[in-house]
Each structure stands twice: as structure tokens, then as C-alpha cells.
Motif scaffolding. Sequence first.
Motif, PDB file in Angstrom:
ATOM      1  N   LEU A   1       0.824  -1.202   0.000  1.00 59.07           N
ATOM      2  CA  LEU A   1       0.000   0.000   0.000  1.00 59.07           C
ATOM      3  C   LEU A   1       0.865   1.262   0.000  1.00 59.07           C
ATOM      4  O   LEU A   1       0.457   2.299  -0.548  1.00 59.07           O
ATOM      5  CB  LEU A   1      -0.943  -0.018   1.201  1.00 59.07           C
ATOM      6  N   THR A   2       2.051   1.179   0.587  1.00 63.34           N
ATOM      7  CA  THR A   2       2.995   2.299   0.523  1.00 63.34           C
ATOM      8  C   THR A   2       3.439   2.529  -0.916  1.00 63.34           C
ATOM      9  O   THR A   2       3.533   3.672  -1.379  1.00 63.34           O
ATOM     10  CB  THR A   2       4.218   2.012   1.413  1.00 63.34           C
ATOM     11  N   ALA A   3       3.696   1.438  -1.641  1.00 66.31           N
ATOM     12  CA  ALA A   3       4.070   1.558  -3.054  1.00 66.31           C
ATOM     13  C   ALA A   3       2.930   2.136  -3.871  1.00 66.31           C
ATOM     14  O   ALA A   3       3.139   2.953  -4.781  1.00 66.31           O
ATOM     15  CB  ALA A   3       4.487   0.201  -3.603  1.00 66.31           C
TER      16      ALA A   3
ATOM     17  N   PHE B   1       4.104   4.007  -7.541  1.00 67.83           N
ATOM     18  CA  PHE B   1       4.612   2.882  -8.338  1.00 67.83           C
ATOM     19  C   PHE B   1       3.467   2.302  -9.155  1.00 67.83           C
ATOM     20  O   PHE B   1       2.322   2.251  -8.722  1.00 67.83           O
ATOM     21  CB  PHE B   1       5.210   1.808  -7.422  1.00 67.83           C
ATOM     22  N   ARG B   2       3.793   1.798 -10.353  1.00 65.01           N
ATOM     23  CA  ARG B   2       2.753   1.351 -11.273  1.00 65.01           C
ATOM     24  C   ARG B   2       2.457  -0.142 -11.186  1.00 65.01           C
ATOM     25  O   ARG B   2       1.457  -0.608 -11.730  1.00 65.01           O
ATOM     26  CB  ARG B   2       3.137   1.719 -12.714  1.00 65.01           C
ATOM     27  N   ASN B   3       3.311  -0.911 -10.525  1.00 58.93           N
ATOM     28  CA  ASN B   3       3.107  -2.351 -10.399  1.00 58.93           C
ATOM     29  C   ASN B   3       3.896  -2.815  -9.184  1.00 58.93           C
ATOM     30  O   ASN B   3       4.751  -2.084  -8.671  1.00 58.93           O
ATOM     31  CB  ASN B   3       3.579  -3.081 -11.667  1.00 58.93           C
ATOM     32  N   ILE B   4       3.628  -4.030  -8.712  1.00 61.66           N
ATOM     33  CA  ILE B   4       4.409  -4.586  -7.614  1.00 61.66           C
ATOM     34  C   ILE B   4       4.486  -6.093  -7.777  1.00 61.66           C
ATOM     35  O   ILE B   4       3.476  -6.756  -8.041  1.00 61.66           O
ATOM     36  CB  ILE B   4       3.815  -4.200  -6.242  1.00 61.66           C
TER      37      ILE B   4
ATOM     38  N   LYS C   1      -5.473   1.338  -4.822  1.00 61.54           N
ATOM     39  CA  LYS C   1      -6.122   2.424  -5.556  1.00 61.54           C
ATOM     40  C   LYS C   1      -5.772   2.418  -7.039  1.00 61.54           C
ATOM     41  O   LYS C   1      -6.639   2.518  -7.888  1.00 61.54           O
ATOM     42  CB  LYS C   1      -5.730   3.765  -4.939  1.00 61.54           C
ATOM     43  N   GLN C   2      -4.465   2.335  -7.361  1.00 64.82           N
ATOM     44  CA  GLN C   2      -4.073   2.467  -8.763  1.00 64.82           C
ATOM     45  C   GLN C   2      -2.987   1.491  -9.190  1.00 64.82           C
ATOM     46  O   GLN C   2      -2.797   1.254 -10.373  1.00 64.82           O
ATOM     47  CB  GLN C   2      -3.557   3.890  -9.027  1.00 64.82           C
ATOM     48  N   ILE C   3      -2.295   0.869  -8.264  1.00 66.99           N
ATOM     49  CA  ILE C   3      -1.159   0.020  -8.606  1.00 66.99           C
ATOM     50  C   ILE C   3      -1.626  -1.287  -9.245  1.00 66.99           C
ATOM     51  O   ILE C   3      -2.682  -1.827  -8.888  1.00 66.99           O
ATOM     52  CB  ILE C   3      -0.313  -0.259  -7.342  1.00 66.99           C
TER      53      ILE C   3
ATOM     54  N   SER D   1       1.421   2.433 -16.994  1.00 65.84           N
ATOM     55  CA  SER D   1       0.889   1.116 -16.663  1.00 65.84           C
ATOM     56  C   SER D   1       0.974   0.251 -17.913  1.00 65.84           C
ATOM     57  O   SER D   1       0.371   0.594 -18.939  1.00 65.84           O
ATOM     58  CB  SER D   1      -0.563   1.222 -16.191  1.00 65.84           C
ATOM     59  N   MET D   2       1.689  -0.846 -17.848  1.00 61.00           N
ATOM     60  CA  MET D   2       1.864  -1.691 -19.029  1.00 61.00           C
ATOM     61  C   MET D   2       0.533  -2.230 -19.575  1.00 61.00           C
ATOM     62  O   MET D   2       0.317  -2.195 -20.792  1.00 61.00           O
ATOM     63  CB  MET D   2       2.839  -2.830 -18.734  1.00 61.00           C
ATOM     64  N   PRO D   3      -0.395  -2.738 -18.749  1.00 61.38           N
ATOM     65  CA  PRO D   3      -1.665  -3.213 -19.313  1.00 61.38           C
ATOM     66  C   PRO D   3      -2.440  -2.116 -20.046  1.00 61.38           C
ATOM     67  O   PRO D   3      -3.016  -2.361 -21.107  1.00 61.38           O
ATOM     68  CB  PRO D   3      -2.435  -3.716 -18.088  1.00 61.38           C
TER      69      PRO D   3
END
Length: 386
Positions: free
Chosen positions: A51-53, A58-61, A85-87, A363-365
Motif C-alpha cells: 500500500l505504501t508503493a 509505483f505502477r506495479n508490484i 487504488k491504482q497500482i 501502466s503496461m496493461p
Amino acid sequence: MENSKITIRSPHLEGAEVSWFAPICNGDDRYLGERSMDYKSTFENTSEILLTADKGGFRNILCPSSYQVGQDTLPFVSAVAPMTKQINMLAAIRCGEIHPAMLGRTLSTIDHILKGRFTINIISSPLPGEENMSSEDRYQRSREVIEILKQGWTQDEIDYQGKFYNLKVSSLPTKSYQNGGPLLYFGGYSPAAVDLCAEHCDVYLMWPETEENLRKLMENMSAKAASYGRKVDFGLRVHVVVRETEEEARAYADSIVSKLGVEQGKEMRERALDAKSYGVSRQAEMRELSEDDGYVEPHMWTGIGRGRSGCGAALVGNPDQIVEKLNRYMDMGIRAFIFSGYPHKEECERFAKLVLPRLKTFSMPIAQGKVSTEEPATPLAAGVRI
């Protein structure tokens, strides 16, 4: 691009997909070799890192897979997904663990929960206790899993006959939220691994090496993908230590391994299921080529590999130096980065503050047109109830 022998799927995209790492496999610490309960792989700790990322931009994890004491990948991803939210989430799938049709249903469910913010890291390492399967067979098993998943995502029926799997079943339960299924990320160095990625995967992940060696890997994959009439994008999985000054960064890097004994480091490297893989051996070779201070080229430090079996080097420097290095990688054709640091939450926050605002990310997708603005006509979304 510096080298015309390297061809990528996304030459039109500026910047990169910048990702962080969720240490769900018991891989977080302040000092390698010194275990602290503060960094234990609990859902509370690792979900806070993720959640910090997400909050940091950051766009992915990457959520890895391992049999070591820690959390299983798919339950963790499913549990934390509604909190994000967005990652995007990059879930590692060890092929062979779950029957492919059931795996397709599981992945489809997560893809719908995340509404397309889902990517998959294909893993072909041995299953726990599996000692006699050849490398070629492991990659063939992975190929069959991928081909079955793709049938489920794109066809009305799964109808497959292979060496490991034979099945005929409706594909409706496996229909993904994303058009044609989630993007497949893949890392591997053997001929069988390169061939599998070239034929079926979307992003070829590499561990850190010298720029010259990375170019050779990218040229080889470009040629192999071309033989299938395809192109792939390239990604780099690497640790990072960034501080306001280079001196501070180098001092912190040295401190990470300051409590790691030689035998303890060897035991840590050998405990992973992929400890004897060709990719791991390449990381060991890079350490042997480095200078006495552990640097194999400017700002590429191999010392962290003394206590890790896989990704065994870190980018070390001040923000200007790290950004310059990343720009060099992007000029080579790298379009995805997966970073990590010790400890992961604090280093995630520091990278998000010092480096991330200076990078153009995507975001790659979304960049690949995998996600529509309207819900898809699948049984789990806007489609009719089955």
C-alpha cells in the motif's frame, strides 16, 4: 535505440513501468543475515509495503512465489487487492502447482477484483520436493499451462492435448477481465526458457548484469522472438540504494551486509528452489568479476548477492546517478523496472521521494490496450449469468 539488433514491442512508449517488490516470502530485513521480528512476513507488514508503493506512485508490484516460510502468492494478492487504488499487481505463478483450468478460474477472479490491474509472472522452477524433472520438461509444463490459459482467455472452449495435460472443458469460468488475458512476465536464461518467453510471453525480465551482458541477452531474445513473428518488451529486476549523496548510499549499502557471515550467506543463497539455476550462476559470475569493493561497473554493486540466490546486485548512488543509469537502460530498450531495498517499506518511501518524480511512468496493461473503459462481457462482469 543504441543497438539495432534489439527490437522491442513498445518503442513508442516513453519512460517505463516502475514497480516495487512485496517481500511475502520472508525476504525483508534491515541487515542480511540478522532476522528481526519487525520485518516478519505477516499480512500486516507486507500489505503495508504494498500500500505504501501504491500511495507512492509505483505502477506495479511483484508478489513472488516460494516455498520458504512466508505467504502464498494468490491468497495474498486477492486479500490486498480491494485495498489498492491504482497500482497493478504482478503475481508469480509457479506452473504445475494448480490444475491449469482451475488456475485460469483463480486468475480470472483476481483479474475481475482488480478490474484489469493484474499481471502474471510465469515461474518454471521445480515444485517443492520435485528433484527428477529435467529443465526441458519443466519449461514444457509451463508452455502447456500458458497455452491452456490462453485458450481459456480467447476461445469458447479449452481443448488441449499435451505431454502433461489433456482436457476438454468450457472456458467460461476462466474468462479474464482484460482483453485476451493478463500480460505475462517471464525470466529465464536457458535455451528452453528463452524459447518459451519468445513464443508466449510479453515482458522478458532480466536480473542485473553489466550493460554489455544485458544487451547480449536482449539481442538474443529479440532474435528468438522474431523467429515466432513476435516482439517482447524488456524488464530489469534490481535492488536499489539511493541517498542524497553517493557517499551515504555506498555506506548504507555496505551496512546491509555488515552482519552477514560467509557460511551464513552461502546457506541463504542455497535454500531457494532455483539456487542451482543458470540465472543464479550468472549472478555468481558477476560477483566474481567485480572489484574488491563489489562494484562491477559504476553504481552496480554486487555485494548484496552474498546473501541472495536470485537477483544479486543493487544500483547504488545519489538521485542524479540513479536516474542517469535508468535512462541508459531505457535508451537500450528496457521498459519495465522492478526495484526493492532493505528494509522494503523505508526504501520504497525513499525511492518514491528522491527518484520516482523524475521518471516518466506508465501502466503496461493500459499501454498495451488490455483494459477497456467498459466492463467486459464476461460471466464475472457485464456478461450474462451462467
